[in-house]
Design an enzyme around this catalytic site. Structure first.
Site, PDB file in Angstrom:
ATOM      1  N   ASP A 157      39.145  83.887  31.587  1.00  0.00           N
ATOM      2  CA  ASP A 157      40.248  84.798  31.233  1.00  0.00           C
ATOM      3  C   ASP A 157      40.227  86.018  32.149  1.00  0.00           C
ATOM      4  OD1 ASP A 157      40.828  83.053  29.213  1.00  0.00           O
ATOM      5  OD2 ASP A 157      39.695  84.160  27.707  1.00  0.00           O
ATOM      6  N   ALA A 167      32.836  91.011  34.120  1.00  0.00           N
ATOM      7  CA  ALA A 167      33.149  90.627  32.739  1.00  0.00           C
ATOM      8  C   ALA A 167      31.987  89.867  32.096  1.00  0.00           C
ATOM      9  CB  ALA A 167      34.426  89.788  32.700  1.00  0.00           C
TER      10      ALA A 167
HETATM   11  P1  ATP Z   1      35.282  80.464  29.914  1.00  0.00           P
HETATM   12  O1  ATP Z   1      35.865  79.169  29.416  1.00  0.00           O
HETATM   13  O2  ATP Z   1      33.863  80.692  29.457  1.00  0.00           O
HETATM   14  O3  ATP Z   1      36.162  81.618  29.677  1.00  0.00           O
HETATM   15  P2  ATP Z   1      35.747  79.253  32.446  1.00  0.00           P
HETATM   16  O4  ATP Z   1      34.931  77.999  32.338  1.00  0.00           O
HETATM   17  O5  ATP Z   1      37.205  79.135  32.287  1.00  0.00           O
HETATM   18  O6  ATP Z   1      35.157  80.375  31.503  1.00  0.00           O
HETATM   19  P3  ATP Z   1      34.300  79.785  34.837  1.00  0.00           P
HETATM   20  O7  ATP Z   1      34.642  78.792  35.887  1.00  0.00           O
HETATM   21  O8  ATP Z   1      33.028  79.585  34.085  1.00  0.00           O
HETATM   22  O9  ATP Z   1      35.524  79.935  33.853  1.00  0.00           O
HETATM   23  O10 ATP Z   1      34.256  81.247  35.470  1.00  0.00           O
HETATM   24  C1  ATP Z   1      35.399  81.872  36.030  1.00  0.00           C
HETATM   25  C2  ATP Z   1      34.950  82.799  37.137  1.00  0.00           C
HETATM   26  O11 ATP Z   1      34.096  83.802  36.582  1.00  0.00           O
HETATM   27  C3  ATP Z   1      34.109  82.126  38.226  1.00  0.00           C
HETATM   28  O12 ATP Z   1      34.911  81.509  39.198  1.00  0.00           O
HETATM   29  C4  ATP Z   1      33.324  83.320  38.760  1.00  0.00           C
HETATM   30  O13 ATP Z   1      34.136  84.048  39.659  1.00  0.00           O
HETATM   31  C5  ATP Z   1      33.087  84.169  37.508  1.00  0.00           C
HETATM   32  N1  ATP Z   1      31.779  83.868  36.920  1.00  0.00           N
HETATM   33  C6  ATP Z   1      31.489  82.992  35.929  1.00  0.00           C
HETATM   34  N2  ATP Z   1      30.162  82.957  35.671  1.00  0.00           N
HETATM   35  C7  ATP Z   1      29.588  83.823  36.533  1.00  0.00           C
HETATM   36  C8  ATP Z   1      28.240  84.245  36.798  1.00  0.00           C
HETATM   37  N3  ATP Z   1      27.211  83.736  36.125  1.00  0.00           N
HETATM   38  N4  ATP Z   1      28.043  85.162  37.782  1.00  0.00           N
HETATM   39  C9  ATP Z   1      29.065  85.688  38.478  1.00  0.00           C
HETATM   40  N5  ATP Z   1      30.359  85.339  38.279  1.00  0.00           N
HETATM   41  C10 ATP Z   1      30.613  84.416  37.333  1.00  0.00           C
HETATM   42  O1  RIB Z   2      38.301  81.984  26.826  1.00  0.00           O
HETATM   43  C1  RIB Z   2      37.690  82.543  25.704  1.00  0.00           C
HETATM   44  C2  RIB Z   2      38.619  82.487  24.533  1.00  0.00           C
HETATM   45  O2  RIB Z   2      38.864  81.122  24.233  1.00  0.00           O
HETATM   46  C3  RIB Z   2      38.052  83.081  23.261  1.00  0.00           C
HETATM   47  O3  RIB Z   2      38.402  84.436  23.084  1.00  0.00           O
HETATM   48  C4  RIB Z   2      38.603  82.177  22.182  1.00  0.00           C
HETATM   49  O4  RIB Z   2      39.447  82.809  21.287  1.00  0.00           O
HETATM   50  C5  RIB Z   2      39.292  81.026  22.896  1.00  0.00           C
HETATM   51  O5  RIB Z   2      40.646  81.182  22.910  1.00  0.00           O
END
Ligand code: ATP
Ligand code: RIB
Length: 402
Positions: A345, A375
């Site tokens: 996000d 974040a």
């Molecule tokens: P979530 O579903 O937990 O919200 P996501 O799986 O959609 O996350 P990710 O691919 O895990 O998204 O992370 C999005 C971006 O956040 C990555 O491309 C990177 O830029 C940053 N990020 C995530 N984890 C890390 C980390 N451990 N250290 C630095 N940057 C990170």
């Molecule tokens: O990406 C994180 C979010 O996914 C959480 O805040 C939860 O509400 C789900 O929508």
């Protein structure tokens, strides 16, 4: 009035009026002209203002830069924050419209994620604001864009929680609908102390009851934006309507296909930029993303489905960008990970903000990577960093590539 407060007030007056005179300030604050001259000389030192005959004028650009760089020291903190936030929100450049979810997040912190069938004792449990739409709206606002956020909550005790959270954020404008039939959406989240990783189950509740009429009501907001950002926690029909209008009116459309549903395919004709994470990219393409080679292959498959630009986020490994047939790596900024919930996000909100103010896609990815690295250092999915910290990280950190 103390010196610090007087100087802050002078700055606020300058922000409001652009120009002040020594005579007027001396009368207003009941101090000597000499005192006011010394205040103006002090404020001129960091170039936020320029002295001119009999007074001073505001140096808008420099003031903004100084604030972002944390250089306005010795000025009353809370007053400074208030006036600067107002000033900055009026000066936000790009417009981002976000149609998305609000959820109440029920977060349980565990030593490690439970295995199927296992019961673990959690270390703590808390309620907090969440929902991909709301989190992305907060991120895009903190990243200095003007955000209009459209969402729907239930007619229950949680809607005041939603109002409180959204109204106290930096989001510029809100359209919040209330469902009479479904409760406010919620998410049950486990966060592991081990590595900050999470697992999430959401109940969409009111988020999937957006009606055509409710989307039609915000038509002007959608077509007036530079960027429309959507995710998949609302009903597909509503999302599709918003996307098709944006598409027809040359508003750039970003789809964050999370959480994945096969229904996403009907949305692809309206997408300019798609931003799946590793899991969503695998599900969308039918090929598992395991390394950079497979990620490239998957990006090409997704691009062939319609979107001209594909960004696959790969957590702590950064990400991959495919734009007009050319690949580039999205760097990862080093982070002290506390909670990765909402990393995607943070990335999407910040990316949309950067794009809306005219950044090239590659630069917007870099900004979003720095933003999301900050974040993941914060607890809670909706807790987003501020633009000044992001700029500081870009200036000082050494990002690495996959
Ligand atoms: P979530 O579903 O937990 O919200 P996501 O799986 O959609 O996350 P990710 O691919 O895990 O998204 O992370 C999005 C971006 O956040 C990555 O491309 C990177 O830029 C940053 N990020 C995530 N984890 C890390 C980390 N451990 N250290 C630095 N940057 C990170
Ligand atoms: O990406 C994180 C979010 O996914 C959480 O805040 C939860 O509400 C789900 O929508």
């Amino acid at each position: 009035m103390f010196l610090e407060e007087r100087r802050t007030n002078i700055l606020i007056m300058l922000i409001q009026q652009q120009r002040v005179t020594v005579n007027n300030l001396a009368k207003l604050f009941a101090v000597s002209k000499e005192t006011i001259r010394s205040d103006l000389n002090f404020l001129e030192k960091n170039k936020s203002i320029t002295r001119c005959h009999g007074g001073a004028v505001l140096n808008k650009k420099q003031l903004l830069t100084n604030f972002q760089n944390g250089m306005l020291t010795n000025i009353n903190e809370s007053l400074k924050k208030k006036s600067m936030e107002k000033y900055m929100s009026e000066n936000k450049k790009g417009k981002v419209c976000i149609l998305g979810s609000f959820n109440v997040d029920i977060v349980s912190h565990v030593a490690r994620l439970p295995k199927p069938g296992e019961t673990l004792i959690s270390k703590s449990c808390s309620f907090g604001p969440g929902g991909k739409g709301a989190n992305q709206a907060v991120a895009a606002s903190n990243a200095m864009s003007q955000v209009h956020f459209i969402t729907k909550v239930g007619n229950d005790q949680f809607n005041s929680f939603a109002y409180e959270h959204l109204e106290s954020s930096n989001i510029n404008a809100l359209t919040i609908y209330i469902s009479d039939s479904e409760p406010t959406g919620n998410a049950v989240i486990y966060v592991s102390d081990d590595d900050g990783e999470n697992i999430i189950a959401i109940n969409q509740g009111a988020n999937i009851t957006l009606t055509d009429e409710e989307v039609i009501n915000v038509y002007d907001r959608i077509v007036d934006a530079n960027v429309l950002l959507v995710q998949l926690e609302n009903n597909i029909s509503a999302i599709r309507k918003a996307m098709s209008w944006a598409h027809d009116n040359n508003v750039r459309v970003i789809l964050n296909p999370a959480p994945f549903t096969s229904e996403v395919k009907v949305l692809l004709p309206y997408v300019d930029i798609i931003t799946p994470n590793q899991t969503e990219a695998s599900l969308l393409s039918g090929i598992e993303v395991v390394d950079l080679v497979s990620a490239r292959k998957v990006a090409e498959i997704i691009s062939a489905m319609g979107p001209e630009c594909v960004i696959i986020t790969l957590g702590s490994k950064g990400g991959l960008l495919l734009e007009k047939g050319a690949f580039s790596d999205i760097p990862v900024y080093p982070a002290l990970v506390v909670d990765t919930t909402g990393a995607g996000d943070a990335f999407n909100g910040a990316f949309a903000a950067a794009l809306s103010r005219g950044d090239a896609i590659k630069n917007a990815c870099n900004y979003a990577a720095a933003f999301s690295s900050l974040a993941v250092e914060l607890n809670g999915a909706s807790n987003m960093p501020r633009n000044e910290s992001v700029n500081e990280r870009i200036r000082t950190a050494n990002p690495s590539k996959i």
